[in-house]
Structure formats: C-alpha cells, structure tokens
Design a protein around this motif. Structure first.
Motif, PDB file in Angstrom:
ATOM      1  N   SER A 233      75.554   5.167  57.720  1.00  0.00           N
ATOM      2  CA  SER A 233      75.047   3.902  57.151  1.00  0.00           C
ATOM      3  C   SER A 233      76.251   3.145  56.663  1.00  0.00           C
ATOM      4  N   PRO A 234      76.289   1.916  56.824  1.00  0.00           N
ATOM      5  CA  PRO A 234      77.478   1.148  56.186  1.00  0.00           C
ATOM      6  C   PRO A 234      77.059   0.519  54.701  1.00  0.00           C
ATOM      7  N   LEU A 235      75.519   0.965  54.416  1.00  0.00           N
ATOM      8  CA  LEU A 235      75.182   0.497  53.121  1.00  0.00           C
ATOM      9  C   LEU A 235      75.285   1.633  51.938  1.00  0.00           C
ATOM     10  N   ASN A 236      75.474   1.160  50.743  1.00  0.00           N
ATOM     11  CA  ASN A 236      75.377   1.810  49.619  1.00  0.00           C
ATOM     12  C   ASN A 236      73.900   1.969  49.056  1.00  0.00           C
ATOM     13  N   ARG A 237      73.128   2.901  49.129  1.00  0.00           N
ATOM     14  CA  ARG A 237      71.700   2.690  48.762  1.00  0.00           C
ATOM     15  C   ARG A 237      71.492   2.623  47.356  1.00  0.00           C
ATOM     16  N   LEU A 238      72.380   2.636  46.442  1.00  0.00           N
ATOM     17  CA  LEU A 238      72.214   2.304  45.022  1.00  0.00           C
ATOM     18  C   LEU A 238      70.940   2.910  44.559  1.00  0.00           C
ATOM     19  N   ALA A 239      70.841   4.133  44.887  1.00  0.00           N
ATOM     20  CA  ALA A 239      69.477   4.778  44.527  1.00  0.00           C
ATOM     21  C   ALA A 239      69.047   4.681  42.986  1.00  0.00           C
ATOM     22  N   PHE A 240      70.194   4.539  42.251  1.00  0.00           N
ATOM     23  CA  PHE A 240      69.870   4.361  40.801  1.00  0.00           C
ATOM     24  C   PHE A 240      69.410   3.181  40.363  1.00  0.00           C
ATOM     25  N   LEU A 241      69.076   2.326  41.011  1.00  0.00           N
ATOM     26  CA  LEU A 241      68.720   0.847  40.753  1.00  0.00           C
ATOM     27  C   LEU A 241      67.346   0.693  41.550  1.00  0.00           C
ATOM     28  N   ARG A 242      66.829   1.788  41.962  1.00  0.00           N
ATOM     29  CA  ARG A 242      65.239   1.379  42.858  1.00  0.00           C
ATOM     30  C   ARG A 242      64.309   1.219  41.866  1.00  0.00           C
ATOM     31  N   THR A 243      64.291   1.567  40.454  1.00  0.00           N
ATOM     32  CA  THR A 243      63.542   1.264  39.568  1.00  0.00           C
ATOM     33  C   THR A 243      63.966   0.064  38.515  1.00  0.00           C
ATOM     34  N   ASN A 244      64.929  -0.518  38.863  1.00  0.00           N
ATOM     35  CA  ASN A 244      65.513  -1.713  38.031  1.00  0.00           C
ATOM     36  C   ASN A 244      64.762  -3.025  38.751  1.00  0.00           C
ATOM     37  N   TYR A 245      63.660  -3.412  38.270  1.00  0.00           N
ATOM     38  CA  TYR A 245      62.824  -4.299  39.124  1.00  0.00           C
ATOM     39  C   TYR A 245      63.475  -5.739  38.905  1.00  0.00           C
ATOM     40  N   SER A 246      64.399  -6.079  37.989  1.00  0.00           N
ATOM     41  CA  SER A 246      65.066  -7.214  37.614  1.00  0.00           C
ATOM     42  C   SER A 246      66.091  -7.542  38.576  1.00  0.00           C
ATOM     43  N   TYR A 247      66.951  -6.535  38.870  1.00  0.00           N
ATOM     44  CA  TYR A 247      67.876  -6.359  39.922  1.00  0.00           C
ATOM     45  C   TYR A 247      67.291  -6.735  41.341  1.00  0.00           C
ATOM     46  N   LEU A 248      66.411  -6.005  41.561  1.00  0.00           N
ATOM     47  CA  LEU A 248      65.421  -5.988  43.026  1.00  0.00           C
ATOM     48  C   LEU A 248      64.889  -7.421  43.084  1.00  0.00           C
ATOM     49  N   SER A 249      64.505  -7.802  41.999  1.00  0.00           N
ATOM     50  CA  SER A 249      63.755  -9.223  42.360  1.00  0.00           C
ATOM     51  C   SER A 249      65.187 -10.168  42.656  1.00  0.00           C
ATOM     52  N   THR A 250      66.204 -10.217  41.984  1.00  0.00           N
ATOM     53  CA  THR A 250      67.127 -11.027  42.360  1.00  0.00           C
ATOM     54  C   THR A 250      67.677 -10.914  43.702  1.00  0.00           C
ATOM     55  N   ALA A 251      67.940  -9.448  44.044  1.00  0.00           N
ATOM     56  CA  ALA A 251      68.393  -9.269  45.276  1.00  0.00           C
ATOM     57  C   ALA A 251      67.453  -9.578  46.412  1.00  0.00           C
ATOM     58  N   LEU A 252      66.101  -9.344  46.061  1.00  0.00           N
ATOM     59  CA  LEU A 252      65.181 -10.002  47.328  1.00  0.00           C
ATOM     60  C   LEU A 252      65.042 -11.358  47.529  1.00  0.00           C
ATOM     61  N   GLN A 253      65.347 -12.070  46.657  1.00  0.00           N
ATOM     62  CA  GLN A 253      65.081 -13.587  46.880  1.00  0.00           C
ATOM     63  C   GLN A 253      66.530 -14.208  47.210  1.00  0.00           C
ATOM     64  N   HIS A 254      67.829 -13.557  47.149  1.00  0.00           N
ATOM     65  CA  HIS A 254      69.183 -14.083  47.024  1.00  0.00           C
ATOM     66  C   HIS A 254      69.137 -14.758  48.529  1.00  0.00           C
ATOM     67  N   PRO A 255      69.853 -16.082  48.797  1.00  0.00           N
ATOM     68  CA  PRO A 255      70.035 -16.550  50.024  1.00  0.00           C
ATOM     69  C   PRO A 255      70.546 -15.790  51.016  1.00  0.00           C
ATOM     70  N   SER A 256      71.475 -14.821  50.504  1.00  0.00           N
ATOM     71  CA  SER A 256      72.146 -14.036  51.716  1.00  0.00           C
ATOM     72  C   SER A 256      71.547 -12.623  52.022  1.00  0.00           C
ATOM     73  N   THR A 257      70.586 -12.458  51.496  1.00  0.00           N
ATOM     74  CA  THR A 257      69.606 -11.164  51.686  1.00  0.00           C
ATOM     75  C   THR A 257      69.013 -11.100  53.034  1.00  0.00           C
ATOM     76  N   ARG A 258      69.155  -9.848  53.508  1.00  0.00           N
ATOM     77  CA  ARG A 258      68.676  -9.999  54.877  1.00  0.00           C
ATOM     78  C   ARG A 258      67.605  -8.899  55.169  1.00  0.00           C
ATOM     79  N   PHE A 259      66.630  -8.975  55.992  1.00  0.00           N
ATOM     80  CA  PHE A 259      65.580  -8.201  56.063  1.00  0.00           C
ATOM     81  C   PHE A 259      65.244  -7.684  57.595  1.00  0.00           C
ATOM     82  N   LEU A 260      65.237  -6.340  57.749  1.00  0.00           N
ATOM     83  CA  LEU A 260      64.956  -5.728  58.848  1.00  0.00           C
ATOM     84  C   LEU A 260      63.570  -5.556  59.166  1.00  0.00           C
ATOM     85  N   LEU A 261      63.051  -6.170  60.352  1.00  0.00           N
ATOM     86  CA  LEU A 261      61.411  -6.060  60.359  1.00  0.00           C
ATOM     87  C   LEU A 261      61.119  -5.073  61.440  1.00  0.00           C
TER      88      LEU A 261
END
Length: 397
Positions: free
Chosen positions: A22-50
C-alpha cells in the motif's frame, strides 16, 4: 532503484505480491486522536473509497474512484466531533452508522493536498473508506440509497467493480482496497461482542469494535472486553499456507485442481493453518492430506493478503521426500486431481496464464496446462521454482 543491500545479495530480490504494498502510511497511532481525524475527514483534499456489498467504486478497469467529503457528508456527518470516550457514552444501539475506516495518508502527495499530523512530523493526503451498502435492516439505509442514486447521476462512468473476479486494479489501488475490504467485512459481520453478546460500536477509526458501557443512557452488562488486556473485539486475520512442491529430483512441480475450476486449470496446493501449528508443519500436513505426498524441507517465499474475506496467504516452497511422492487423493476429497508436471511444460504454460473467471488467453491451445495469473501468489511460487532463484539448501552466515 533496485535494493542492493545485504539480504538481496545473499537471498536474491524480494517479492511484493498483489494486494500488498500500500502507498499509504496507516498512522495507526493516531486512530484514537479524534481531533486529527476530524480535521482529516473534512479536508478539501481528503478522498473516500466507497464500497457497496464489499465491491469498490472504480473509475476505470484499473483505477479506483475516490470522492471528496462533500459527496458523502450527508451520510456520515462528522463522527469525530466528540472524543471516543464521549461517543461510547452516548451510544444507542438503535442508531446505526455506516462503516468508516481511516486508511492512512499518501506522503507523496503535493503539499497543497496534504495535512500535517499533530506533531508536524508527517504530512500527506488523507484517505478513508466508506461502506454505503443500503442494508435494509439498518437505520441509515434510505440515506445510503440516496447517495447511490446521486453517485450514479454525478459520476455516470463510475461503477462498482467485482474485484474478486477481476484482478485488474493497479497494484497501489489493489492494496488500498485489500485493507478497506477486510476491515469493512469484519465490521459488518461482527456487530456483536464475543464476550457478552451486546451490540458493539466501531472505534479506533474502524479498526476496533468496543462494547459500550451505556446503551441509550442505560448501563449495559458487565463485559470482559472492558477489563485488562484482551483481543475480543479486534479484527481477525486467517493465516493460510500456499505451496509449490518440488519433486525430490528437482525436475517436477506438484499442482492440483478443484472440480469448479476451468478445464485444464491447475494451481499450487493451499490450506489454513491450525492452532499450535508452525507454517512448515501446516505445509507438510496440507500437502499430505490433499495429495498423499510427503514433504521434507520447507522454506518461506513471500506472503499475500487475500481480502476474501481476511486471509494472509503465506507462500512456501517444499521438497518431496524421495520414495514418498506417489499421489493419493483418498485422504481429503477437496481436490479433483493432482499431478506432477515437468518444469518445461510449466514454463510453456506460464506464457498463457489467466484468471480463474477468465476464458483461455490468446494463443492457448486446447488441452494445454493453464495456470493462475501474475496477480496470484501461486503464479509467483511457480515462477520461483521453474525459472530459478530458489535455493533449498540451508544458508549459513
């Protein structure tokens, strides 16, 4: 640039199989950091695989489609607005949420598409996966159905790809899909706690399910998953062995076939590991059970995640014991047939590989051996054996 380190010089070049890398860094240590996840979720460049019924939305036969947050916000809102602890305390079992998984960040993305981790050490474009299957028994099914209709209208060239039958995704996208599919399937099929039977909640950005202490404000039953160290509500990976077996004289390879496979199509033998069994023991047991052949030395070649639903295929190469190479199928009825094939015949067949669900490739002559495609670890094992590069002798530094 090719790796010319010590291991490469000593053991040859490594293998990275399809669905891995996988080309992605999973950043497993940030999975409980909801502040970071919230920012990442709504960032204009963030993309979703459906995903729909575990099939991914694709834009072409070889590429996945990735949509922005604005396309999916009506379905998911922002589940990271509050802390994980607060979300668990507010849990209500009658309200369902689609499976949302943080896949990681692409650190090679341009800075304009990147967000930084809280310590500013890593930057990259964020990727999530989202299951939009409109399960009729879940409370968000109407919203999911509406989203599917919107996608169909706004992206008419996109379609949900039957990935298991069509292994044509490029390697990076195949690896991203493998993670998304395995974790989504686990979340969907394990909604209840194995420790107490209560409904669980997806946490840790989709990589763990927690048993909430409250349900609609009412205290739930005591659960062992809330005490001490446990692995009750974590995703499972099922290890299996897949092996190319060489005859004791080093001139033939053992291949088998199942009744449901296309005519003349053969592959390496495979099977699941059992508890308390080493990889080498599993290889010997499975080969003997399925074919009657006794295997001696076993070496590990490479591995391949296989997200159907969540296997890890451990590729091995084994050598048959002299005098114990006669094929006998009476132990296990799984195989329709098994046969020793000479290396030269197999080399010729490698030019005419095809997927299990594909027709014969161009140039194939009826009656000839058919083999799995390069995207299958079985193909890589066969190549390693008949094209060279495998040393069964013990290596000592």
């Amino acid at each position: 640039m090719a790796d010319e380190g010590f291991l490469t010089k000593k053991f040859g070049e490594g293998v990275e199989n399809y669905y891995s890398g996988s080309p992605l860094n999973r950043l497993a240590f940030l999975r409980t950091n909801y502040s970071y996840l919230s920012t990442a979720l709504q960032h204009p460049s963030t993309r979703f695989l459906l995903l729909k019924n575990l099939d991914p939305l694709a834009s072409t036969p070889s590429t996945l489609a990735f949509l922005p947050y604005t396309d999916v916000s009506n379905l998911i809102a922002n589940p990271y607005e509050v802390s994980e602890k607060a979300a668990l305390e507010a849990f209500t079992s009658t309200i369902d949420h689609p499976v949302l998984i943080f896949l990681g960040i692409d650190e090679s993305a341009p800075s304009s598409d990147s967000i930084s981790t809280p310590d500013n050490k890593y930057t990259g474009q964020a990727y999530f996966s989202l299951d939009i299957t409109p399960y009729p028994h879940l409370s968000y099914s109407l919203k999911a159905t509406s989203l599917l209709s919107t996608i169909s209208q706004n992206y008419p060239s996109h379609e949900f790809k039957t990935a298991r039958k069509d292994l044509n995704l490029n390697n990076d996208h195949a690896a991203m899909y493998a993670s998304a599919r395995s974790l989504t399937n686990w979340n969907v099929t394990a909604p209840y706690c194995a420790g107490c039977g209560q409904k669980t909640m997806s946490v840790h950005a989709g990589t763990k399910r927690a048993c909430p202490p409250l349900d609609g404000g009412v205290e739930t039953r005591k659960c062992p998953s809330r005490e001490g160290v446990h692995n009750i509500n974590f995703p499972r990976t099922d290890p299996s062995v897949i092996m190319a077996i060489i005859s004791s004289d080093g001139t033939k390879i053992l291949l088998g076939r199942q009744k449901r496979w296309p005519k003349y199509w053969h592959s390496t033998l495979a099977g699941f590991l059992e508890p308390g069994e080493s990889i080498e023991e599993a290889v010997r047991r499975e080969v003997w059970e399925e074919s009657g052949v006794t295997v001696g030395r076993v070496i590990i070649h490479s591995s391949q995640p296989w997200p159907f639903p969540a296997s890890l295929m451990i590729g091995a190469i084994g050598e048959a014991v002299p005098g114990k190479e006669e094929i006998y199928l009476g132990n296990d009825p799984e195989l329709e047939g098994a046969k020793w094939f000479g290396f030269e015949e197999v080399k010729e067949a490698l030019a005419f590989t095809s997927g299990l669900y594909d027709g014969p490739p161009e140039g194939y002559k009826e009656g000839g051996l058919r083999l799995p495609p390069k995207t299958a670890i079985a193909n890589q094992l066969i190549r390693a054996v008949v094209l060279g590069g495998v040393h069964l002798a013990s290596s000592k530094i």
